[in-house]
Design a protein around this motif. Structure first.
Motif, short mmCIF file in Angstrom:
data_model
loop_
_atom_site.label_atom_id
_atom_site.label_comp_id
_atom_site.label_asym_id
_atom_site.label_seq_id
_atom_site.Cartn_x
_atom_site.Cartn_y
_atom_site.Cartn_z
N ASP A 14 -8.41 3.94 0.10
CA ASP A 14 -9.43 3.35 -0.77
C ASP A 14 -10.77 3.30 -0.06
O ASP A 14 -10.86 3.45 1.15
CB ASP A 14 -9.07 1.89 -1.12
CG ASP A 14 -7.80 1.76 -1.93
OD1 ASP A 14 -7.51 2.67 -2.73
OD2 ASP A 14 -7.10 0.74 -1.78
N ALA A 15 -11.82 3.02 -0.85
CA ALA A 15 -13.08 2.56 -0.28
C ALA A 15 -12.91 1.08 0.06
O ALA A 15 -11.85 0.50 -0.17
CB ALA A 15 -14.22 2.78 -1.26
N SER A 16 -13.95 0.46 0.58
CA SER A 16 -13.78 -0.93 1.02
C SER A 16 -13.62 -1.89 -0.15
O SER A 16 -13.04 -2.97 0.01
CB SER A 16 -14.98 -1.37 1.88
OG SER A 16 -16.13 -1.55 1.08
N TYR A 17 -14.11 -1.53 -1.33
CA TYR A 17 -14.03 -2.45 -2.47
C TYR A 17 -13.59 -1.75 -3.76
O TYR A 17 -13.72 -2.32 -4.85
CB TYR A 17 -15.39 -3.13 -2.69
CG TYR A 17 -16.46 -2.22 -3.26
CD1 TYR A 17 -16.81 -2.28 -4.61
CD2 TYR A 17 -17.11 -1.28 -2.47
CE1 TYR A 17 -17.77 -1.44 -5.14
CE2 TYR A 17 -18.08 -0.44 -3.00
CZ TYR A 17 -18.40 -0.53 -4.33
OH TYR A 17 -19.35 0.31 -4.85
N ALA A 18 -13.08 -0.54 -3.65
CA ALA A 18 -12.72 0.22 -4.85
C ALA A 18 -11.65 1.25 -4.50
O ALA A 18 -11.53 1.69 -3.36
CB ALA A 18 -13.95 0.93 -5.43
N ASN A 19 -10.88 1.63 -5.53
CA ASN A 19 -10.05 2.81 -5.41
C ASN A 19 -10.95 4.04 -5.53
O ASN A 19 -12.14 3.92 -5.85
CB ASN A 19 -8.99 2.84 -6.51
CG ASN A 19 -8.00 1.68 -6.43
OD1 ASN A 19 -7.79 0.99 -7.42
ND2 ASN A 19 -7.40 1.44 -5.28
#
Length: 201
Positions: free
Chosen positions: A127-132
């Motif tokens: 993932d990214a830090s706050y999103a898929n």
């Protein structure tokens, strides 16, 4: 010992809470697996939207543990993400949406001149830090089958046939042309894609 706290972040657009079926599923799965609670909550019944939040786009954040702790509303301002950087962490775990995101934030701080990170675990894209994340291969959008956290928007898009899960390794990235971020607040179809060449190592 205090029980951990968890959150659900829900898109609130003109008074309508989005994707509640998938938020309920994740919340109740978390309560069962992490807190040994078997009763089912329904967020649509727990959340009362104040009049001042009935028009516009807001983020509704529900904090809970054994009990409902807090419900907050704030104006949503999307982050502008144009460049990503791969960071490695073979030990990170974030399979439930904990309020404490210190491990993710520590990785996000390694973004350097990029706008966010994409986390690699044991050679696999997560993932990214706050999103898929979802990648365009020229004919379809594919999303890693190894996410750190299985997001609610991701789940809905998979069910709708818009995203296809598959294993994605770092060496596979050149086979894609672009990537999109996927989370509860973002409208997938209108979220600007990021060119693969804007992912640094």
């Amino acid at each position: 010992m205090n029980s951990p706290l968890f959150i659900e972040t829900i898109r609130l657009s003109d008074g309508v809470l989005s994707n509640l079926v998938y938020h309920d599923l994740r919340l109740n799965h978390t309560r069962k697996m992490s807190l040994n609670q078997s009763d089912a909550w329904q967020l649509g019944r727990l959340i009362q939207v104040p009049k001042e939040y009935q028009t516009g786009l807001y983020k509704c954040r529900v904090t809970y543990g054994l009990h409902l702790e807090n419900i907050e509303f704030e104006i949503y301002q999307p982050r502008i993400i144009q460049r990503l950087r791969l960071v490695n962490d073979d030990n990170i775990e974030y399979n439930f949406k904990y309020k404490n995101r210190a491990s993710l934030m520590a990785l996000a701080e390694q973004k350097g001149e990029a706008d966010d990170v994409v986390i690699v675990k044991k050679g696999l894209i997560t993932d990214a830090s706050y999103a898929n994340v979802a990648f365009w291969d020229g004919s379809r959008w594919v999303t890693p089958d190894t996410p750190l956290l299985a997001g609610t928007r991701r789940a809905a898009l998979i069910a709708e046939g818009i995203l296809t899960p598959q294993t994605i390794r770092t060496e596979d990235l050149p086979t894609f042309s672009s990537v999109r971020l996927v989370n509860a607040m973002l409208d997938f179809q209108s979220t600007p894609p990021i060119e693969i060449r804007n992912i640094s190592y």
